[in-house]
Design an enzyme around this catalytic site. Structure first.
Site, PDB file in Angstrom:
ATOM      1  N   ASP A   1       7.357   0.730   1.217  1.00  0.00           N
ATOM      2  CA  ASP A   1       7.282  -0.684   0.858  1.00  0.00           C
ATOM      3  C   ASP A   1       8.597  -1.054   0.184  1.00  0.00           C
ATOM      4  O   ASP A   1       9.029  -0.400  -0.770  1.00  0.00           O
ATOM      5  CB  ASP A   1       6.124  -0.946  -0.107  1.00  0.00           C
ATOM      6  CG  ASP A   1       4.766  -0.691   0.531  1.00  0.00           C
ATOM      7  OD1 ASP A   1       4.674  -0.757   1.773  1.00  0.00           O
ATOM      8  OD2 ASP A   1       3.800  -0.432  -0.209  1.00  0.00           O
TER       9      ASP A   1
ATOM     10  N   ASP B   1      -5.534  -4.597   7.978  1.00  0.00           N
ATOM     11  CA  ASP B   1      -6.101  -4.191   6.691  1.00  0.00           C
ATOM     12  C   ASP B   1      -7.584  -4.534   6.714  1.00  0.00           C
ATOM     13  O   ASP B   1      -7.956  -5.691   6.905  1.00  0.00           O
ATOM     14  CB  ASP B   1      -5.424  -4.933   5.531  1.00  0.00           C
ATOM     15  CG  ASP B   1      -3.964  -4.549   5.377  1.00  0.00           C
ATOM     16  OD1 ASP B   1      -3.574  -3.484   5.872  1.00  0.00           O
ATOM     17  OD2 ASP B   1      -3.210  -5.327   4.759  1.00  0.00           O
TER      18      ASP B   1
END
Length: 302
Positions: free
Chosen positions: A61, A180
């Protein structure tokens, strides 16, 4: 240049360092040069085959040019320089990398293009870029900078036709759909923004729609397991993996080497992704691959 009936437009990805990382653009469709030439119209290798090596994928990330790690993008900690980490993972034997840009600025595209160029100069394994890709121009800039694949999540949920557009423009093997999912009252549903924003989309139904529109791969993150280090959601992963005909990447929950063994044995997914266990040295990729091979799970040699 012209060749027969085709007008060829050549885009060189990382060609200055690695000739095998070139890509060749037909007006449409697109073909890839890797170790060999594979026509875009040919069917890709069948996913889920026990003969194909399982892939280990560190995820980075990236915020403001640095690798960070938290739980669902909250309580972020600095985890190092993304280019340095990418080089290190490449040397360790990672099969691919995923970079997720979580920078919330108007300079996002420029920043990520520069990062992609830097990473492409340092590594010789495929890598995927996700975050902030909302239109063809975003994807084109990143692919031309040297990325091998692009990943979209929220943008695809809000505008499913974007999947069709990307697949048509670049080829299905360039398009990864990140999903997700969160279990709410016994039902797995798609969530956005790290699991904080629910949608009405049922997870498996959405994945099947994404595949039908041109997704080349699914990156499935269980938000119920993410950050827990208690293992992957092998039940859900097996359900999805058995339902689709494209590769599935498991994400969310890795905390030990055994968890990787379990996810491959129990769900037969094509790849497993993790972040903090790799970033902070809790699991070393050579050690992980050695254990996988000991459990008769085929992996690429380090």
């Amino acid at each position: 240049m012209e060749f027969g009936e085709f007008d060829f437009h050549i885009r060189l990805n990382k060609a200055s360092l690695r000739g095998t990382k070139q890509s060749l653009n037909f007006a449409s469709p697109i073909c890839i040069f890797r170790d060999c030439f594979v026509p875009r119209n040919d069917a890709p290798p069948p996913p889920h085959s026990p003969m194909l090596s399982k892939r280990i994928i560190p995820c980075l990330d990236v915020k403001d040019g640095r690798t960070v790690k938290g739980v669902n993008f909250v309580d972020l900690r600095d985890a190092g320089d993304p280019v340095e980490l990418a080089w290190n993972y490449s040397r360790q034997g990672a099969d691919e990398l995923v970079f997720l840009d979580i920078t919330a600025t108007v300079e996002r595209r420029k920043t990520m293009v520069e990062l992609v160029k830097s990473v492409a100069r340092q590594i010789n394994i495929p890598f995927t870029i996700g975050g902030g890709i909302n239109e063809i121009a975003d994807a084109d800039a990143l692919l031309n900078a040297g990325a091998d694949k692009i990943s979209i999540n929220s943008a695809a949920v809000r505008n499913p036709a974007l999947i069709d557009e990307l697949a048509k423009a670049f080829g299905v093997q360039f398009v990864v759909i990140a999903v997700d999912t969160l279990n709410v009252n016994g039902k797995n549903t798609v969530h956005l923004n790290g699991g904080r924003v629910p949608t009405e989309k049922e997870t498996l139904r959405w994945i099947l729609e994404a595949e039908s529109r041109g997704a080349g791969e699914i990156l499935l993150t269980s938000m119920d397991h993410d950050g827990t280090k208690a293992g992957f959601d092998n039940t859900l992963l097996k359900l999805v993996n058995n339902a689709v005909n494209i590769p599935v990447i498991a994400s969310g929950g890795a905390g030990s080497v055994q968890h990787f063994v379990d996810v491959f044995e129990q769900s037969n997914v094509d790849a497993a992704l993790a972040a903090s266990v790799f970033h902070y040295g809790e699991i070393l990729i050579p050690d992980l691959k050695r254990v996988l091979k000991q459990n008769n799970i085929e992996v690429r040699e380090v």
